[in-house]
Enzyme design. Structure first.
Site, PDB file in Angstrom:
ATOM      1  N   HIS A 123       0.860  -1.187   0.000  1.00 35.70           N
ATOM      2  CA  HIS A 123       0.000   0.000   0.000  1.00 35.70           C
ATOM      3  C   HIS A 123       0.890   1.230   0.000  1.00 35.70           C
ATOM      4  O   HIS A 123       1.874   1.307   0.748  1.00 35.70           O
ATOM      5  CB  HIS A 123      -0.881   0.000   1.248  1.00 35.70           C
ATOM      6  N   HIS A 169       1.575  10.989  -2.034  1.00 33.50           N
ATOM      7  CA  HIS A 169       0.308  10.796  -1.323  1.00 33.50           C
ATOM      8  C   HIS A 169      -0.397  12.143  -1.319  1.00 33.50           C
ATOM      9  O   HIS A 169      -0.070  13.029  -0.528  1.00 33.50           O
ATOM     10  CB  HIS A 169       0.593  10.306   0.100  1.00 33.50           C
TER      11      HIS A 169
END
Length: 582
Positions: A123, A169
């Site tokens: 992830h 991110h």
């Protein structure tokens, strides 16, 4: 020399001797008795060893050649009689690399569809630390691939000038890394640990012109390694995809439409909560934790600018080998439809999966994952890159249980343990219980209280710490006081933990204790062994760990290597354990 100095010298000499005084590991009584049984006059021939391997170690297919290999290796250690093995040589064999607890070879059927396997899944694979402010880099991608991870996640964003693609991110302070660097790192390291396929999941926040640019990059970097496919009614097998790279994301036509007021409202909500511009992505997003949570709950719902279907990049669409879908219309609708003519990937957060299971959708999810792929990812509040209980996903057939690979902790060790199975190739065949027809599956789920198998684990002793650790690592003035925790990780009914006695002042602890673990779902159970140096303050010093799939454990007496907190194997430290199944 003064008397004071003399006393100090005596104390230092005493401490030195106490720390370095090593008791050589001796065979436990069980080992001595077995040696007597399988030898004659203190001598074990190659035929005797072969008999031991078949009868005690349950190696029914053991060959004379394998026994000869063991004999040859012991000759090199100068502990071999001309006529055969003496007790110490036999003991060294039991503690050696020819006697490990699980196979190092790929041995499962690899010709079933991808949906029939658990995949070692990362992830936010580019992050070096926490989810809010750490750097993005190719280093964690490289490390993950070299550990056997098969699914890499990349978040794609426009750069500040909107003329190139960055990986970061979004909506956080994490620094970006160029997409092209990530792709090259994947190409160079994809098949170092395993020849089975690597899947790259894109979380795409790009406009059509940048999607076109991504298509060009991907095609140029991977070339013939890239596997393309149209909509399928069944996924291909890992065997057929060896040395291939697959792209998984949502096709462009599934992006937000101008007339979709509901999705448009979500986008406006995110935009309106903006607090400052993010120069990395050229957009405005809030940086508080609640908004990060919102973002991750929408993880694969792509909260990006509206894109008309006729402007979508056709070459980008052709890249996609595993088509991802939205949770549009609700999970129940997707599970009810379960289109027999098309397979896809669905993503949901750990919390969404738990909620669905609590709403009695568990069996329907398992049926869905018999043909389709389910990806589960950490909830947004895990900003420290912690992980969740992977069994929530595994016991419901989720193939891609996505983990933050850059940290440490119990759950990550469990993940590493699961994928030590099948030779560490990154693909583990799902147990048959998850592939049964609907009515048999539902009957099984109602019968999870029945014990199917009992595992007996006898911890004999451990050795090797004095080679892998500094002599003052555990205690400054005395040898360590080792104890071991032995536990099962698995479905809730199978979770159990035992603790050995503490052996004081010994670098080579002997425990000689046996524990029993009744298992209702042995196919999903993992055995955890952790060793600590006892401390009165209860902050016991870590001394090694391992996690092993119960379904792959080889019966008999085995040498079990221990690993550090990150999962790297120590060179010498191991425990001698006997495994028996009833």
């Amino acid at each position: 020399m003064s008397s004071n100095q003399s006393n100090q010298a005596f104390k230092c000499c005493f401490v030195f001797k106490r720390i370095f005084k090593l008791r050589v590991s001796e065979p436990p009584e069980d080992i001595k008795q077995l040696f007597q049984e399988y030898s004659e006059n203190g001598n074990m021939t190659m035929e005797d060893l072969l008999r031991f391997m078949k009868n005690v170690q349950d190696e029914e297919n053991a060959t004379t050649e394998q026994a000869q290999t063991i004999f040859n290796s012991l000759k090199q250690l100068f502990i071999f009689h001309r006529r055969g093995l003496h007790l110490d040589a036999f003991f060294r064999y039991l503690l050696g690399d020819h006697n490990l607890p699980i196979s190092s070879n790929v041995h499962q059927d690899m010709t079933a569809p991808l949906a029939h396997y658990f995949l070692y899944t990362g992830h936010n694979s580019y992050l070096t630390g926490n989810q809010l402010s750490s750097d993005s880099s190719v280093d964690p991608i490289i490390q993950a691939l070299r550990r056997g991870v098969r699914v890499i996640e990349l978040d794609l964003w426009p750069n500040s000038k909107k003329n190139d693609v960055k990986v970061c991110h979004g909506g956080t302070l994490t620094s970006p890394v160029d997409l092209i660097k990530c792709l090259r790192a994947i190409k160079d390291n994809a098949f170092v640990a395993s020849e089975y396929p690597v899947v790259i999941t894109f979380e795409d926040h790009l406009t059509p012109n940048l999607q076109e640019k991504v298509a060009q990059m991907v095609t140029k970097v991977f070339g013939d390694m890239l596997h393309r496919s149209d909509h399928l009614d069944e996924f291909p097998s890992p065997e057929s995809l060896k040395k291939k790279v697959l792209i998984s994301t949502k096709p462009p036509e599934e992006y937000l439409k101008a007339g979709d007021n509901k999705e448009k409202g979500k986008l406006q909500k995110l935009k309106s909560s903006s607090k400052k511009d993010d120069p990395k992505i050229g957009k405005s997003y809030s940086r508080n934790e609640s908004d990060i949570t919102d973002k991750d709950q929408l993880d694969d719902e792509e909260y990006m600018e509206e894109v008309d279907e006729d402007k979508a990049a056709p070459e980008y669409r052709k890249l996609i080998a595993i088509h991802a879908m939205k949770l549009k219309g609700g999970l129940e609708k997707i599970l009810r439809k379960n289109d027999p003519n098309k397979v896809s990937r669905l993503s949901m957060s750990e919390q969404q999966l738990e909620n669905a299971v609590n709403n009695n959708l568990g069996a329907s999810i398992v049926i869905f994952t018999q043909r389709n792929i389910l990806r589960v990812y950490p909830k947004g509040t895990r900003i420290t890159s912690s992980n969740y209980n992977p069994f929530v996903g595994w016991e419901h057939g989720a193939q891609m249980v996505a983990f933050n690979m850059q940290g440490i902790g119990k759950q990550l060790r469990i993940m590493q343990g699961m994928f030590r199975a099948n030779g560490g190739c990154g693909y583990v065949k799902k147990p048959d219980i998850l592939l049964r027809p609907d009515f048999l599956l539902r009957r099984h789920l109602m019968d999870l209280s029945e014990v199917k198998k009992t595992l007996k684990v006898k911890i004999y002793l451990g050795e090797g710490w004095h080679y892998d650790f500094h002599y003052r690592h555990f205690d400054r003035f005395s040898p360590p006081d080792f104890f071991a925790k032995v536990a099962i990780a698995g479905v809730e009914a199978d979770i159990k933990k035992e603790i050995t006695k503490t052996v004081s002042d010994q670098w080579v602890p002997e425990w000689n204790q046996e524990f029993e673990f009744p298992l209702t779902v042995p196919e999903l159970a993992l055995l955890r062994i952790e060793v600590f140096d006892y401390d009165d303050s209860r902050t016991h010093d870590f001394a090694g760990q391992t996690c092993l799939p119960v379904s792959e454990l080889r019966s008999g007496i085995r040498a079990v290597p221990l690993h550090n907190r990150e999962g790297d194997q120590y060179k010498f430290t191991r425990v001698l354990v006997r495994f028996q199944f009833e």
